[in-house]
Scaffold this active site. Structure first.
Site, short mmCIF file in Angstrom:
data_model
loop_
_atom_site.label_atom_id
_atom_site.label_comp_id
_atom_site.label_asym_id
_atom_site.label_seq_id
_atom_site.Cartn_x
_atom_site.Cartn_y
_atom_site.Cartn_z
CB SER A 146 -0.97 -0.06 1.18
OG SER A 146 -1.99 0.87 1.03
CG ASP A 222 -7.51 -3.19 -1.65
OD1 ASP A 222 -8.06 -2.24 -1.09
OD2 ASP A 222 -6.28 -3.40 -1.61
CG HIS A 255 -5.56 -2.56 1.57
ND1 HIS A 255 -5.05 -2.35 0.32
CD2 HIS A 255 -4.89 -1.70 2.39
CE1 HIS A 255 -4.12 -1.41 0.37
NE2 HIS A 255 -3.99 -1.00 1.62
C1 LIG Z 1 -1.90 -4.58 9.63
C2 LIG Z 1 -2.70 -3.99 8.55
O1 LIG Z 1 -3.77 -4.44 8.22
O2 LIG Z 1 -2.13 -2.93 7.93
C3 LIG Z 1 -2.77 -2.03 7.12
C4 LIG Z 1 -4.13 -1.78 7.15
C5 LIG Z 1 -4.66 -0.81 6.32
C6 LIG Z 1 -3.81 -0.06 5.50
C7 LIG Z 1 -4.27 0.98 4.66
C8 LIG Z 1 -5.73 1.32 4.60
C9 LIG Z 1 -3.36 1.67 3.87
C10 LIG Z 1 -1.99 1.37 3.94
O3 LIG Z 1 -1.13 2.02 3.31
O4 LIG Z 1 -1.58 0.36 4.74
C11 LIG Z 1 -2.44 -0.33 5.51
C12 LIG Z 1 -1.92 -1.31 6.32
#
Ligand SMILES: CC(=O)Oc1ccc2c(C)cc(=O)oc2c1
Length: 277
Positions: A146, A222, A255
């Site tokens: 991400s 996602d 995600h």
């Molecule tokens: C541990 C975990 O689930 O990490 C996580 C959750 C959500 C997100 C979102 C929404 C964006 C991102 O850049 O990283 C991320 C990491």
């Protein structure tokens, strides 16, 4: 460097350290997984960049990658996602800006420009420290999730010759054109959108001098796919520039780290091959 913990896993060792960083002018914590092979030889390293809200610990606890890394003889370095310990305006108010959301750029707008230099930290300072203190070679790969997928892609594209391979899970591909990126880049880089382009994968692809093939996994379920991640923008940029992209759209995956853990072995093998393992 202060050793915070040392844990045996998959025949190797997971160690966490705190050290004083010159790039971010403060203490940083990182984790390193050393495979069993590192007891008798130097091994190459994959840098893992985590996403929004994460720390050095998410990959260790949730990705399930150490068994394969131990088998391959690959070290994994996991930095934190932002400087900590400051209290700038807006730094602790939202999940997508400030603490836990450094976006792997060098901020140019005060007060963030004082310390939010995560790009310098992950590209230069941390590898220098790791290569000085651990049994690792200077052969490096980079991956992330991400916000960290964006980080991995820009670090590789901006530094030809520095990494042997790059991959990403659900990366923010075009931060100058999505809400997370627009918010972060405004806060860290200011209002000049031209300046943002130096930190955007889709922009960097056009002028890349090194053509490392990109491996990207993207879950089709996602929630952030269309508004924030935009894999089709990456597809178009790669197509236009003639840059090799393997984009795997994975049916039903979201995600989360459940998605990452489902495909992490493929990425580790991809990097191991490029690193000559
Ligand atoms: C541990 C975990 O689930 O990490 C996580 C959750 C959500 C997100 C979102 C929404 C964006 C991102 O850049 O990283 C991320 C990491």
């Amino acid at each position: 460097m202060e050793l915070l913990s040392s844990t045996k896993v998959s025949g190797g060792w997971l160690k966490r350290y705190r050290h004083e960083s010159l790039s971010v002018k403060g203490d940083m914590v990182f984790a390193i997984f050393l495979p069993p092979q590192a007891e008798s030889a130097s091994v190459p390293v994959m840098y893992w960049l985590s996403g929004l809200t994460c720390t050095d610990e998410n990959f260790s606890q949730k990705a399930g990658g150490f068994k394969k890394a131990a088998e391959l003889g690959l070290a994994i370095v996991m930095p934190d996602t932002s400087p900590r310990g400051t209290d700038y305006p807006g730094e602790h108010e939202s999940y997508d800006f400030g603490s836990g959301a450094g976006f792997y750029v060098n901020a140019t707008v005060a007060p963030y420009s004082n310390t939010y230099h995560m790009y310098d930290y992950v590209v230069k300072e941390l590898p220098t420290l790791v290569e000085e203190h651990f049994p690792v070679t200077d052969k490096r790969s980079i991956s992330g999730h991400s916000m960290g997928g964006h980080g991995a892609l820009i670090c590789a594209l901006k530094n030809p010759g520095r990494y042997q391979s790059v991959s990403a899970f659900a990366p923010i591909t075009n931060p100058t054109q999505c809400p997370w990126g627009e918010k972060a880049f405004t806060g860290y880089l200011g209002d000049d959108r031209e300046a943002w382009k130096a930190w955007d994968t889709c922009e960097l692809i056009a002028t890349a001098t090194e053509r490392l093939p990109l491996l990207v996994d993207q879950g089709e379920a996602d929630n952030f796919l269309e508004e924030q991640l935009k894999p089709e923008a990456l597809e178009q940029a790669c197509e236009k520039a003639g840059h090799e992209l393997t984009l795997r759209r994975q049916s039903g995956y979201d995600h989360s780290y459940f998605f990452i853990s489902s495909f992490v072995d493929d990425h580790l093998v991809h990097h191991a091959k490029a690193l000559g393992l």
